[in-house]
Design an enzyme around this catalytic site. Sequence first.
Site, PDB file in Angstrom:
ATOM      1  N   GLU A 155       0.855  -1.187   0.000  1.00  0.00           N
ATOM      2  CA  GLU A 155       0.000   0.000   0.000  1.00  0.00           C
ATOM      3  C   GLU A 155       0.891   1.237   0.000  1.00  0.00           C
ATOM      4  OE1 GLU A 155      -3.789   1.948   2.395  1.00  0.00           O
ATOM      5  OE2 GLU A 155      -2.341   0.737   3.520  1.00  0.00           O
TER       6      GLU A 155
ATOM      7  N   ASP B 141      -3.431  11.651  -2.225  1.00  0.00           N
ATOM      8  CA  ASP B 141      -3.653  13.071  -2.483  1.00  0.00           C
ATOM      9  C   ASP B 141      -3.926  13.285  -3.970  1.00  0.00           C
ATOM     10  OD1 ASP B 141      -3.508  15.871  -2.732  1.00  0.00           O
ATOM     11  OD2 ASP B 141      -2.013  16.006  -1.126  1.00  0.00           O
TER      12      ASP B 141
ATOM     13  N   LYS C  55      -4.544  20.844  -8.529  1.00  0.00           N
ATOM     14  CA  LYS C  55      -4.046  21.933  -9.369  1.00  0.00           C
ATOM     15  C   LYS C  55      -3.168  21.383 -10.490  1.00  0.00           C
ATOM     16  CE  LYS C  55      -4.241  25.386  -5.686  1.00  0.00           C
ATOM     17  NZ  LYS C  55      -3.488  26.366  -4.873  1.00  0.00           N
TER      18      LYS C  55
ATOM     19  N   ASP D 248     -12.274   9.240  -3.400  1.00  0.00           N
ATOM     20  CA  ASP D 248     -13.547   9.957  -3.336  1.00  0.00           C
ATOM     21  C   ASP D 248     -13.577  11.102  -4.332  1.00  0.00           C
ATOM     22  OD1 ASP D 248     -11.501  11.264  -1.696  1.00  0.00           O
ATOM     23  OD2 ASP D 248     -13.069  12.742  -1.321  1.00  0.00           O
TER      24      ASP D 248
ATOM     25  N   THR E 193     -10.796   1.983   4.485  1.00  0.00           N
ATOM     26  CA  THR E 193      -9.741   2.768   5.123  1.00  0.00           C
ATOM     27  C   THR E 193     -10.385   3.770   6.083  1.00  0.00           C
ATOM     28  OG1 THR E 193      -9.700   4.628   3.576  1.00  0.00           O
ATOM     29  CG2 THR E 193      -8.501   2.637   2.922  1.00  0.00           C
ATOM     30  N   GLU E 194      -9.542   4.516   6.827  1.00  0.00           N
ATOM     31  CA  GLU E 194     -10.074   5.544   7.724  1.00  0.00           C
ATOM     32  C   GLU E 194     -10.875   6.580   6.944  1.00  0.00           C
ATOM     33  OE1 GLU E 194      -5.885   4.606   9.494  1.00  0.00           O
ATOM     34  OE2 GLU E 194      -6.791   4.766   7.520  1.00  0.00           O
ATOM     35  N   TYR E 195     -10.290   7.066   5.839  1.00  0.00           N
ATOM     36  CA  TYR E 195     -10.972   8.069   5.030  1.00  0.00           C
ATOM     37  C   TYR E 195     -12.248   7.503   4.429  1.00  0.00           C
ATOM     38  CZ  TYR E 195      -7.082  11.401   5.140  1.00  0.00           C
ATOM     39  OH  TYR E 195      -6.130  12.303   5.526  1.00  0.00           O
TER      40      TYR E 195
END
Length: 207
Positions: A40, A112, A116, A148, A185-187
């Site tokens: 991961e 991430d 931009k 997401d 996952t946590e997110y």
Amino acid sequence: MRLRKRPGAMEVLRERPGIVPQKPEQLRGQWTEDKPLHVELGTGKGRFLARMAEKYPSTSFVGMEKMESVLSYAVEGMEQQDNVRLVHGNVSDLQDYFASGEIDRIYLNFTDPWPKNRHEKRRLTFPTFLRLYKEVLSPRGDIHLKTDNEDFFTYSVEQFSRNGYHLNNLTLNLHAHEPEDNVRTEYEQKFADRAQRIFRVEAYLPE
């Protein structure tokens, strides 16, 4: 939001050499002898990796994270299991830690999106990284991506296709019909609690 530097984080990493090898580059090509190796990239606080290691004891798992403050939380939440280890390192140095064809699966979980345009090269599905993954993936290896961020997902799907990867199990709403084997996952759990859509795809190289 940038996570504040955690005092003593490096000490936490050094105190658990069984989970965090102090010289992971020495394990290059030797992470596992007869088990599949799943890695991961951007393991965060380690919830996903810990649960996967418990669920699949016949698979070896490695989590890579460049932020020592974040990784220290993963270390503290990780049980001493024979099939999971953590690397404090940068994805761009992946070949320093893993030999050619050594990895059977790469997980990109809520990395991430760097929205931009000027930061495009930092996205973990930018062509430079996709070429890097080709070097360390086994002939039947694949990449599992969850996010997401719809724009990042669209970008990633396009880059996979342009760089010779084939796609499988693409979904625009993972939790609408969530597979029984999905590990959150946590997110992902936070997004699920807000009823946000989760995008997922698997990418692999043709034999």
